[in-house]
Scaffold this active site. Structure first.
Site, short mmCIF file in Angstrom:
data_model
loop_
_atom_site.label_atom_id
_atom_site.label_comp_id
_atom_site.label_asym_id
_atom_site.label_seq_id
_atom_site.Cartn_x
_atom_site.Cartn_y
_atom_site.Cartn_z
N LEU A 165 0.83 -1.21 0.00
CA LEU A 165 0.00 0.00 0.00
C LEU A 165 0.86 1.25 0.00
CD1 LEU A 165 -2.93 -0.76 2.45
CD2 LEU A 165 -3.00 -0.57 -0.02
N GLN A 202 -12.22 -1.58 8.79
CA GLN A 202 -12.75 -1.90 10.13
C GLN A 202 -12.11 -3.18 10.67
OE1 GLN A 202 -17.09 -1.99 10.28
NE2 GLN A 202 -17.18 -0.60 8.56
N CYS A 221 28.62 -0.40 -11.78
CA CYS A 221 29.11 -1.61 -11.12
C CYS A 221 29.34 -2.72 -12.15
CB CYS A 221 28.18 -2.01 -9.99
SG CYS A 221 29.01 -2.97 -8.75
N GLY A 276 27.91 -3.00 -14.84
CA GLY A 276 27.91 -2.29 -16.12
C GLY A 276 29.28 -1.70 -16.45
N ARG A 293 31.66 -7.76 -5.24
CA ARG A 293 32.68 -8.67 -4.77
C ARG A 293 33.90 -8.57 -5.70
NH1 ARG A 293 29.15 -12.48 -4.45
NH2 ARG A 293 28.66 -12.21 -2.26
N HIS A 301 27.75 2.70 -6.80
CA HIS A 301 26.33 2.90 -7.15
C HIS A 301 25.92 4.35 -6.89
CE1 HIS A 301 25.14 -1.28 -7.92
NE2 HIS A 301 26.11 -1.57 -7.07
N GLU A 349 23.43 5.90 -7.90
CA GLU A 349 21.97 6.06 -7.76
C GLU A 349 21.53 6.08 -6.29
OE1 GLU A 349 23.55 3.37 -8.75
OE2 GLU A 349 22.47 1.50 -8.34
N1 GLN Z 1 28.66 -9.13 -9.79
C1 GLN Z 1 29.59 -8.05 -9.70
C2 GLN Z 1 30.46 -8.13 -8.46
O1 GLN Z 1 30.14 -8.81 -7.52
C3 GLN Z 1 28.90 -6.71 -9.77
C4 GLN Z 1 28.02 -6.43 -8.61
C5 GLN Z 1 27.07 -5.27 -8.83
O2 GLN Z 1 26.85 -4.85 -9.96
N2 GLN Z 1 26.52 -4.72 -7.80
O3 GLN Z 1 31.49 -7.51 -8.42
#
Ligand code: GLN
Length: 543
Positions: free
Chosen positions: A16, A192, A381, A383, A470, A515, A517
């Site tokens: 919700l 209710q 990452c 990408g 990782r 990241h 974002e």
């Molecule tokens: N799989 C990749 C790593 O572990 C990238 C992880 C990710 O994009 N957050 O390094």
């Protein structure tokens, strides 16, 4: 004034928007000059959501201090700007694991360990610990009232309500008021029943927020008030709207913040300043144009899996006054078909974070398309790692370049640091390994090279961004790849871990190991998203 606690529960059905309601209430209180903290209690048994598939649970939101948390914490941060921490999200699993750890150490001195008081005490301690004298703590309880799982949390907040008293604690219950088209009526019965369920565990809501797809007439509002034993003004409609950033404004118009403050006997005469939010909504509703960004990932059927990412792109749009239309593409598609067909005409390509080999070759093809067709590219990452593999194979001629996340290869341009620093064998994860908490997590500093594209975008060379991965790009390939045109424009301060890459000869091509974002806000769009959307806008004028 001392800290006041607002507990938010949900009833009738899940999804919700309790997270948004909590975040928006935080915004409203801030807009009246109060400091807030928003927290979440999750009733599942996983110790944290880090091990859960995004299909199960949506995105895993990472905090500065490296906690893997529920995606609602992303909403809290985007609305309040307060950086979430480890101590803002807990699961039943973590509570039990702490209690059981203590039991094993003998901390209970031979006593019988029970849900009440030991588990509930641990929950109460969590809710009230690690505060910085905030005026308000908003505490969302995950799940739906009536679930067996959430009982210990409800019992703990019931006790807290009693201990803190009405002056310092209140309960808000979010329910659904469905419209039945067959009879042409709004139905109050589910609300209710949900409130009855809540009262059964000893909690009486002070405000009932009613999610509804249309305005709720006085008749229904009064009926809910009568049956649920509260004043009609404390029944606050939460009507569906077109953009989440309108929610604080809408809640204010419906009197939510006024009800909360009057519960605490705080003067409500001054109005909150919501100008920033009005401006944001105006830019979202009336953009000057539109750009199309292809997001090439794995969980493309489930936008919640990339919640912060899609919001950050909206923020990039706000900064440029354009609508950002997202074209979600499952990367596996490119492994079977020609990429060109799908990517022709998009104004930007983004490969987000991801794990595992499935779909990786498709992402590499998308990178190649962006590079060759000079389409703006942002790799986050995974990408970035795919962009490095693409450059290694197609620019540097290392045909068997890859990541050791997938398999052994001649040129492990992405791998685990231990593999190249200590000359260890490729580390493959084996069944039975401990899966939780083995990643580089949380905020780390990075140093950008002056006069690179990314340094120009940030306007500085020292940055801090959040990580969750990782594997790392192998610094030993720096020279080879830079000669081929892929610049290592940012690294960890010790120069050992590549943090950002960019193509020399391309209008906008950037990969980042972190990241970005996670830190973007509607009122403070992240510079990378702002610049990426601006580049997409330039691209839209070309095609
Ligand atoms: N799989 C990749 C790593 O572990 C990238 C992880 C990710 O994009 N957050 O390094």
């Amino acid at each position: 004034m001392g800290t006041r606690f607002i507990f938010i529960t949900g009833g009738v059905v899940s999804s919700l928007g309790k997270g948004l309601a909590s975040a928006a209430l935080g915004t409203l209180l801030q807009a009246r000059g109060y400091s807030v903290r928003v927290r979440k209690l999750d009733p599942y048994l996983n110790v944290d959501p880090g091990t859960m598939s995004p299909f199960e649970h949506g995105e895993v939101y990472v905090t500065d201090d490296g906690a893997e948390t529920d995606l609602d914490l992303g909403h809290y941060e985007r609305f309040t700007g307060v950086a979430a921490t480890q101590s803002d999200n807990v699961t039943t699993g973590r509570i039990y694991s702490d209690v059981l750890g203590r039991e094993r150490r003998g901390d209970y001195l031979g006593g019988t360990v029970q849900v009440i008081p030991h588990v509930t005490d641990a929950i109460k301690k969590f809710v009230t610990a690690d505060l910085r004298d905030e005026d308000f703590v908003i505490c969302e309880i995950g799940g739906t009232v009536g679930d067996i799982e959430s009982l210990p949390f409800l019992e703990a907040i019931r006790q807290l309500g009693n201990e803190l008293g009405n002056e310092c604690a209140m309960f808000v219950h979010l329910t659904l008021v469905p419209y039945l088209s067959a009879s042409g009526e709004l139905k109050t019965k589910p609300t209710q029943h949900s409130v009855m369920e809540l009262q059964r565990v000893g909690i009486r809501p002070d405000v009932i927020l009613c999610r509804c797809d249309r305005p709720i007439p006085d008749g229904e509002r009064n009926k809910i008030a009568l049956f649920c034993n509260i004043r009609p003004e404390a029944v606050v409609p939460a009507i569906d709207i077109d953009t989440i950033y309108q929610v604080p404004i809408e809640y204010h118009d419906q009197g939510f913040d006024t009800q909360v403050l009057s519960h605490f006997r705080i003067d409500t005469a001054a109005r909150p300043n919501l100008d920033t939010w009005r401006d944001i909504v105006c830019r979202i509703r009336e953009p000057d144009g539109e750009v199309v960004i292809a997001v090439v990932g794995k969980y493309t059927d489930l936008p919640d899996a990339y919640k912060s990412l899609s919001e950050a792109l909206v923020h990039g749009g706000i900064a440029n006054n354009v609508r950002v239309k997202l074209d979600w593409i499952a990367s596996e598609l490119f492994e079977a078909e020609d990429t060109v067909e799908h990517l022709n005409g998009v104004h930007g390509i983004l490969v987000p974070g991801g794990f595992g080999e499935r779909g990786a070759e498709g992402k590499i093809k998308a990178v190649q398309f962006a590079r060759e067709h000079r389409v703006p590219y942002l790799g986050i990452c995974f990408g970035m790692q795919m962009a490095v593999i693409e450059a290694a194979r197609n620019l540097a001629g290392l045909s068997d370049a890859g990541s050791t996340e997938f398999r052994r290869c001649d040129d492990p341009v992405v791998g685990l640091m231990t593999e190249w620093q200590r000359g260890e064998e490729v580390e493959q994860r084996v069944a039975g390994d401990n899966m939780g908490g083995t990643m580089r997590l949380g905020e780390y500093p990075a140093r950008l090279t002056a006069r690179t594209h990314i340094a120009e975008i940030y306007g500085r060379t020292e940055i801090e961004e959040r990580h969750r991965h990782r594997y790392e790009v192998n610094i030993n390939y720096q020279e080879t790849l830079e000669k081929a045109g892929l610049i290592f424009s940012g690294t960890s301060p010790d120069g050992v871990l590549p943090e950002t890459v960019e193509l020399e000869d391309h209008p906008w091509f950037i990969g980042v190991q972190y990241h970005p974002e996670l830190k973007s806000k509607p009122f403070d769009p992240h510079p990378l998203f702002k610049s990426f959307v601006a580049a997409a806008l330039d691209q839209s004028r070309l095609v």
